[in-house]
Design an enzyme around this catalytic site. Structure first.
Site, PDB file in Angstrom:
ATOM      1  N   LYS A  53       0.873  -1.080  -0.063  1.00 42.30           N
ATOM      2  CA  LYS A  53       0.011   0.128   0.092  1.00 42.30           C
ATOM      3  C   LYS A  53       0.896   1.281  -0.033  1.00 42.30           C
ATOM      4  O   LYS A  53       1.436   1.749   1.067  1.00 42.30           O
ATOM      5  CB  LYS A  53      -1.019   0.150   1.057  1.00 42.30           C
ATOM      6  CG  LYS A  53      -2.290   0.663   1.174  1.00 42.30           C
ATOM      7  CD  LYS A  53      -2.194   2.321   0.932  1.00 42.30           C
ATOM      8  CE  LYS A  53      -1.767   2.982   2.191  1.00 42.30           C
ATOM      9  NZ  LYS A  53      -1.698   4.425   1.808  1.00 42.30           N
ATOM     10  N   GLU A  67       9.270   1.204  11.350  1.00 46.57           N
ATOM     11  CA  GLU A  67      10.353   2.318  11.135  1.00 46.57           C
ATOM     12  C   GLU A  67       9.607   3.772  10.864  1.00 46.57           C
ATOM     13  O   GLU A  67       9.097   4.094  10.078  1.00 46.57           O
ATOM     14  CB  GLU A  67      10.805   2.012   9.794  1.00 46.57           C
ATOM     15  CG  GLU A  67      12.478   2.740   9.623  1.00 46.57           C
ATOM     16  CD  GLU A  67      12.576   3.756   8.898  1.00 46.57           C
ATOM     17  OE1 GLU A  67      12.372   4.851   9.555  1.00 46.57           O
ATOM     18  OE2 GLU A  67      12.542   3.638   7.696  1.00 46.57           O
ATOM     19  N   CYS A 124      13.517  10.304   7.179  1.00 43.61           N
ATOM     20  CA  CYS A 124      13.234   9.798   8.454  1.00 43.61           C
ATOM     21  C   CYS A 124      14.558  10.023   9.270  1.00 43.61           C
ATOM     22  O   CYS A 124      14.523  10.496  10.527  1.00 43.61           O
ATOM     23  CB  CYS A 124      12.808   8.365   8.690  1.00 43.61           C
ATOM     24  SG  CYS A 124      13.542   7.265   7.489  1.00 43.61           S
ATOM     25  N   GLU A 177       9.414  16.285  14.880  1.00 43.42           N
ATOM     26  CA  GLU A 177       9.758  15.873  13.700  1.00 43.42           C
ATOM     27  C   GLU A 177       9.306  16.814  12.676  1.00 43.42           C
ATOM     28  O   GLU A 177       8.033  16.903  12.612  1.00 43.42           O
ATOM     29  CB  GLU A 177       9.644  14.396  13.322  1.00 43.42           C
ATOM     30  CG  GLU A 177      10.111  14.202  11.898  1.00 43.42           C
ATOM     31  CD  GLU A 177      10.003  12.610  11.438  1.00 43.42           C
ATOM     32  OE1 GLU A 177       8.944  12.075  11.734  1.00 43.42           O
ATOM     33  OE2 GLU A 177      10.997  11.984  11.088  1.00 43.42           O
TER      34      GLU A 177
HETATM   35  P1  NAP Z   1       1.995   8.500   7.751  1.00 39.57           P
HETATM   36  O1  NAP Z   1       0.528   9.230   7.746  1.00 39.57           O
HETATM   37  O2  NAP Z   1       2.340   8.010   8.572  1.00 39.57           O
HETATM   38  O3  NAP Z   1       1.775   7.602   6.293  1.00 39.57           O
HETATM   39  C1  NAP Z   1       2.415   6.349   5.869  1.00 39.57           C
HETATM   40  C2  NAP Z   1       1.768   5.502   5.402  1.00 39.57           C
HETATM   41  O4  NAP Z   1       0.680   4.829   6.323  1.00 39.57           O
HETATM   42  C3  NAP Z   1       0.964   5.875   4.110  1.00 39.57           C
HETATM   43  O5  NAP Z   1       0.693   4.956   3.160  1.00 39.57           O
HETATM   44  C4  NAP Z   1      -0.563   6.038   4.862  1.00 39.57           C
HETATM   45  O6  NAP Z   1      -1.536   6.310   3.853  1.00 39.57           O
HETATM   46  C5  NAP Z   1      -0.514   5.083   5.716  1.00 39.57           C
HETATM   47  N1  NAP Z   1      -1.573   5.216   6.692  1.00 39.57           N
HETATM   48  C6  NAP Z   1      -2.089   6.302   7.347  1.00 39.57           C
HETATM   49  N2  NAP Z   1      -3.118   6.044   8.335  1.00 39.57           N
HETATM   50  C7  NAP Z   1      -2.981   4.630   8.350  1.00 39.57           C
HETATM   51  C8  NAP Z   1      -3.698   3.762   9.098  1.00 39.57           C
HETATM   52  N3  NAP Z   1      -4.828   4.030  10.045  1.00 39.57           N
HETATM   53  N4  NAP Z   1      -3.418   2.348   8.850  1.00 39.57           N
HETATM   54  C9  NAP Z   1      -2.680   1.756   8.115  1.00 39.57           C
HETATM   55  N5  NAP Z   1      -1.876   2.843   7.198  1.00 39.57           N
HETATM   56  C10 NAP Z   1      -2.108   3.860   7.328  1.00 39.57           C
HETATM   57  O7  NAP Z   1       2.869   9.628   7.357  1.00 39.57           O
HETATM   58  P2  NAP Z   1       2.209  11.091   6.229  1.00 39.57           P
HETATM   59  O8  NAP Z   1       0.959  11.414   6.824  1.00 39.57           O
HETATM   60  O9  NAP Z   1       2.320  10.543   4.887  1.00 39.57           O
HETATM   61  O10 NAP Z   1       3.561  12.098   6.793  1.00 39.57           O
HETATM   62  C11 NAP Z   1       3.211  12.642   8.320  1.00 39.57           C
HETATM   63  C12 NAP Z   1       4.364  12.786   9.039  1.00 39.57           C
HETATM   64  O11 NAP Z   1       4.977  11.481   9.344  1.00 39.57           O
HETATM   65  C13 NAP Z   1       5.576  13.440   8.475  1.00 39.57           C
HETATM   66  O12 NAP Z   1       5.421  14.844   8.325  1.00 39.57           O
HETATM   67  C14 NAP Z   1       6.824  12.920   9.218  1.00 39.57           C
HETATM   68  O13 NAP Z   1       7.109  13.511  10.214  1.00 39.57           O
HETATM   69  C15 NAP Z   1       6.527  11.384   9.439  1.00 39.57           C
HETATM   70  N6  NAP Z   1       7.119  10.527   8.235  1.00 39.57           N
HETATM   71  C16 NAP Z   1       7.897   9.913   8.572  1.00 39.57           C
HETATM   72  C17 NAP Z   1       8.435   9.010   7.599  1.00 39.57           C
HETATM   73  C18 NAP Z   1       9.670   7.993   7.979  1.00 39.57           C
HETATM   74  O14 NAP Z   1      10.438   7.601   6.877  1.00 39.57           O
HETATM   75  N7  NAP Z   1       9.769   7.593   9.174  1.00 39.57           N
HETATM   76  C19 NAP Z   1       8.067   9.008   6.543  1.00 39.57           C
HETATM   77  C20 NAP Z   1       7.017   9.923   5.937  1.00 39.57           C
HETATM   78  C21 NAP Z   1       6.360  10.580   7.162  1.00 39.57           C
HETATM   79  P3  NAP Z   1      -1.766   7.921   3.390  1.00 39.57           P
HETATM   80  O15 NAP Z   1      -0.781   8.181   2.459  1.00 39.57           O
HETATM   81  O16 NAP Z   1      -3.019   7.672   2.837  1.00 39.57           O
HETATM   82  O17 NAP Z   1      -1.881   8.653   4.478  1.00 39.57           O
END
Ligand code: NAP
Ligand code: MG
Length: 492
Positions: free
Chosen positions: A188, A263, A297, A395
């Site tokens: 996904k 992660e 990250c 972050e």
């Molecule tokens: P995120 O919401 O954690 O998204 C990561 C993945 O999880 C996406 O594919 C997302 O889908 C999915 N997801 C969201 N809610 C879920 C749920 N309830 N069950 C299963 N999967 C779910 O991250 P983001 O919103 O894209 O970014 C927000 C913040 O996360 C960033 O600003 C950053 O601080 C952090 N982040 C960290 C990393 C890392 O490498 N550690 C990477 C990206 C972001 P959707 O795309 O539809 O939300």
């Protein structure tokens, strides 16, 4: 087509993009689609079918059938390894197209997408070599006349959920070891960046990966993502993303007692001692925070500098930040591309405002970069940051650096570890003893000494504390995709 329109168009297979389930391109059961945006131009690139709960169920069944059915399970490790190697070769042949799509969709400079694709190829090559080396053990049990051995078996169907910052590369960190272990996968991708995951499916089909072994279901996290995590037919979840969503995933996965690896985020310290080669340290600090627009990250988002070198180093970093070219990710010389989405840009700008409000001092950048309608933020450096400020704790996931000061080794270690995260850290010093001592004291899954941002498929990567658990890459990642069976044989 002119060069420019070619650059901006997506390959036919993505226009529109569809779901890849059981070896076929299909529409969502609901018929719904969503728009995919080019963040550098704030324009719609294409539409992609939006998977819902029903589609995820179909994908999980396809993966389950492929796992339980003959072809994949009975394929010899050698043949499986050759297939993964072939996949790597085909990625190599299509690398320019894939890098171009990654840049279109994510906004990162083209050279960075080239590095992402190269890393992805290396990851598949590396795990192609592992298929023939996944072994059990014989155990010297003390029960008389009994022979005991272990089998290392694939865990089953893997749900891989990835973010938008390294869409293809982070997918490969999960898909490659899972396939090497003999698992099947439902991937996904993030809503913002589904395109290269679909190209990966295309490549997998081209090289003859059996139907159902890799399925790709773009869709929203709250619906499609959560359906993957909740599905009783999924045995393991491999997730990269925010700590908040990671917590949610661990909770939902617990209901079906799935194995989970997480992660998550970071607030990684980059520690510079006065005895370091300061110009190298300044370059490392810039690369640490501004590579990938800071949407990394492991970004070195906290620069900790020994007080006697503080002024000189921050001067070099601020000057360097001013020189980084922000702009069209396809233009040669661009070092900072577009922030992935409007929402993310607004969040980053909000943090910059907060930094100013709380009393930190902007020494480079400090706002939106005015380059047309795209989502650009200036590389921003804050000085006079203290450890309780929001920009030192949360972050930001954007091109914003918080600079702090320390007095001695113990103070550096204490400040570096003063965070809920523990993904990565770096130490800059010319003193060998100090370097290794500090590395041993840092609560972080990766420590770089006199360098930053190095990765290799053979070296494990993952977090301490709330940066998650489980390790990706290396032989260690295979533990996440296999389970041990203990077999007893009566010899008498
Ligand atoms: P995120 O919401 O954690 O998204 C990561 C993945 O999880 C996406 O594919 C997302 O889908 C999915 N997801 C969201 N809610 C879920 C749920 N309830 N069950 C299963 N999967 C779910 O991250 P983001 O919103 O894209 O970014 C927000 C913040 O996360 C960033 O600003 C950053 O601080 C952090 N982040 C960290 C990393 C890392 O490498 N550690 C990477 C990206 C972001 P959707 O795309 O539809 O939300
Ligand atoms: Mg999201």
């Amino acid at each position: 087509m002119t060069e420019a329109t070619l650059t901006r168009s997506v390959p036919e297979i993505l226009a529109p993009g569809r779901l890849f389930i059981g070896g076929e391109w299909v529409d969502a059961a609901s018929g719904e689609t969503f728009e995919v945006i080019d963040p550098a131009r704030a324009e719609v690139l294409t539409e992609v079918a939006e998977a819902g709960v029903e589609d995820v169920d179909r994908a999980v069944r396809a993966a389950r059938d492929a796992f339980e059915g003959g072809e994949w399970r009975e394929m010899s490790p050698r043949a499986r390894g050759r297939l993964l190697w072939k996949l790597a070769e085909r990625l190599e042949e299509r690398k320019d197209e894939i890098a171009r799509v990654e840049t279109l969709n994510n906004g990162k400079p083209l050279f960075e997408s080239g590095i992402d694709v190269a890393m992805t190829i290396q990851t598949f090559e590396y795990y192609a070599g592992w298929t023939t080396k996944i072994e059990g053990e014989t155990i010297p049990v003390s029960v008389p006349f009994q022979f005991n051995y272990t089998l290392r078996e694939p865990i089953g169907v893997v749900g891989a959920i990835v973010p938008w910052n390294f869409p293809l590369n982070l997918a490969s960190w999960k898909v490659a070891p899972a396939l090497a272990a003999g698992c099947t996968v439902v991937l996904k991708p993030a809503t913002e960046t589904p395109l290269t995951a679909l190209l990966l499916a295309d490549v997998a089909a081209e090289v003859g990966l059996p139907p159902g072994v890799l399925n790709v279901v773009p869709g929203r996290g709250s619906t499609a993502g959560e359906a993957v995590v909740a599905h009783p037919g999924v045995d393991k979840i491999a997730f990269t993303g925010s700590t908040e969503v990671g917590q949610r995933i661990a909770t939902v996965a617990a209901r079906t007692v799935k194995r989970v690896s997480l992660e998550l985020g970071g607030k990684s310290p980059n520690i510079v001692f006065a005895d370091a080669e300061l110009p190298s340290a300044a370059k490392g600090a810039l690369a640490g925070i501004f590579y990938g627009k800071g949407e990394v990250c492991a970004a070195g988002s906290r620069l900790l500098v020994e007080s006697s070198a503080h002024e000189q180093l921050v001067g070099m970093v601020a000057e360097g930040a001013d020189r980084l070219k922000v702009g069209d990710p396809f233009e040669k010389g661009t070092r900072i591309g577009a922030i992935v989405s409007k929402r993310q840009m607004e969040s980053v700008l909000g943090y910059i405002e907060k930094g100013v409000e709380e009393g930190a001092r902007v020494v480079a950048g400090g706002g939106r970069a005015d380059i047309g309608p795209g989502y650009f933020v200036q590389p921003t450096v804050f000085d006079d940051v203290t450890s309780e400020m929001t920009i030192a704790r949360e972050e930001i996931f954007g091109p914003v650096l918080a600079t702090l000061t320390f007095e001695d080794v113990d103070d550096a270690i204490e400040q570096a570890n003063d965070t809920m995260y523990g993904l990565a850290a770096a130490v800059w010093t010319s003193d060998v003893k100090k370097a290794h001592y500090v590395a041993s004291r840092l609560k972080a899954g990766t420590v770089w000494i006199n360098t930053y941002n190095l990765y290799d498929p053979a070296s494990p990567f993952g977090g301490y504390k709330q940066s998650g658990y489980g390790r990706e890459l290396g032989g260690q990642a295979l533990d996440q995709y296999t389970q041990l069976k203990s077999v007893w044989v009566n010899l008498r």
